[in-house]
Write a protein that holds these residues in place. Sequence first.
Motif, short mmCIF file in Angstrom:
data_model
loop_
_atom_site.label_atom_id
_atom_site.label_comp_id
_atom_site.label_asym_id
_atom_site.label_seq_id
_atom_site.Cartn_x
_atom_site.Cartn_y
_atom_site.Cartn_z
N GLY A 54 0.86 -1.14 -0.15
CA GLY A 54 0.01 -0.02 -0.14
C GLY A 54 0.79 1.38 0.00
O GLY A 54 1.97 1.27 0.04
N ILE A 55 -0.03 2.38 -0.05
CA ILE A 55 0.70 3.90 0.00
C ILE A 55 0.18 4.38 1.29
O ILE A 55 -1.03 4.41 1.49
CB ILE A 55 0.55 4.60 -1.17
CG1 ILE A 55 1.39 3.81 -2.41
CG2 ILE A 55 1.20 5.95 -0.93
CD1 ILE A 55 0.82 4.36 -3.70
N HIS A 56 1.02 4.82 2.13
CA HIS A 56 0.58 5.36 3.13
C HIS A 56 1.15 6.84 3.30
O HIS A 56 2.14 7.39 2.88
CB HIS A 56 1.59 4.70 4.42
CG HIS A 56 1.24 3.40 4.34
ND1 HIS A 56 0.07 2.78 4.75
CD2 HIS A 56 2.08 2.39 3.73
CE1 HIS A 56 -0.02 1.61 4.68
NE2 HIS A 56 1.23 1.24 4.04
N VAL A 57 -0.03 7.83 3.61
CA VAL A 57 0.19 9.30 3.59
C VAL A 57 -0.22 9.95 4.71
O VAL A 57 -1.07 9.15 5.74
CB VAL A 57 -0.53 9.77 2.23
CG1 VAL A 57 -0.24 9.32 1.12
CG2 VAL A 57 -2.08 9.65 2.72
N GLY A 58 0.02 11.07 5.01
CA GLY A 58 -0.27 11.84 6.33
C GLY A 58 0.17 11.10 7.55
O GLY A 58 1.41 10.90 7.86
N LYS A 59 -0.83 10.95 8.23
CA LYS A 59 -0.47 10.30 9.61
C LYS A 59 -0.80 8.66 9.80
O LYS A 59 -0.95 8.05 10.79
CB LYS A 59 -1.63 10.96 10.72
CG LYS A 59 -1.21 12.67 10.70
CD LYS A 59 -2.10 12.99 11.88
CE LYS A 59 -1.78 14.37 12.17
NZ LYS A 59 -2.29 15.12 13.19
N ASP A 60 -0.89 7.94 8.49
CA ASP A 60 -1.16 6.76 8.31
C ASP A 60 -0.26 5.88 9.38
O ASP A 60 -0.61 4.89 9.86
CB ASP A 60 -1.02 6.33 6.94
CG ASP A 60 -2.07 6.59 6.22
OD1 ASP A 60 -3.18 7.26 6.59
OD2 ASP A 60 -2.11 6.38 4.85
N MET A 61 0.92 6.40 9.44
CA MET A 61 1.96 5.52 10.21
C MET A 61 2.09 5.68 11.63
O MET A 61 2.86 4.91 12.33
CB MET A 61 3.47 5.76 9.55
CG MET A 61 3.63 5.21 8.22
SD MET A 61 3.31 3.64 7.86
CE MET A 61 4.73 2.93 8.70
N GLU A 62 1.24 6.53 12.24
CA GLU A 62 1.37 6.88 13.31
C GLU A 62 0.85 5.54 14.30
O GLU A 62 1.25 5.52 15.39
CB GLU A 62 0.21 8.07 13.90
CG GLU A 62 0.91 9.23 13.65
CD GLU A 62 -0.16 10.53 14.02
OE1 GLU A 62 -1.03 9.99 14.43
OE2 GLU A 62 0.30 11.47 13.77
N VAL A 63 -0.06 4.86 13.97
CA VAL A 63 -0.41 3.65 14.66
C VAL A 63 0.95 2.63 14.89
O VAL A 63 1.04 2.13 15.65
CB VAL A 63 -1.51 2.76 13.99
CG1 VAL A 63 -2.92 3.64 13.88
CG2 VAL A 63 -1.37 2.26 12.63
#
Length: 141
Positions: A54-63
């Motif tokens: 997938g592609i992660h943007v913005g705050k997606d990786m905070e989890v």
Amino acid sequence: MTMAMKETALPDTMTAPETGEILTRSVRPFVVAYKGISLTVELPGYYPAGEGDGIHVGKDMEVVDVALRTLKEQVDGVPSPATIRRIRTKLNLSQRDAGALLKVGENAFDKYERGLVEPSGPTSQLIKVLDRHPEIADELR
């Protein structure tokens, strides 16, 4: 959620830059591992219909960041940003006052609580001691 923290709504789909495939906004399970212990989180992002990255943007990786900090707290004893905030609040200290009390700088607790910096080993230990023995704060003053 305060207005300052509100994130702009993301579109439901996007085109993958490398393949041209249409990706749909959703969540998928993602395993975060640290020193032999793991947590599975629901990772938001844009994903293809079948298998694939997938592609992660913005705050997606905070989890993922939160899960990693949780694991580091369990394994290494490094207090997570949430734990640091809880203890500071329990001691009725502002971030600035907590930094002055522990002699780590006036902006250190802001950085700790936002997860930008981890406290040093001695600072981590002192934070944990203050959680168990808040009366020690008076001696440090």
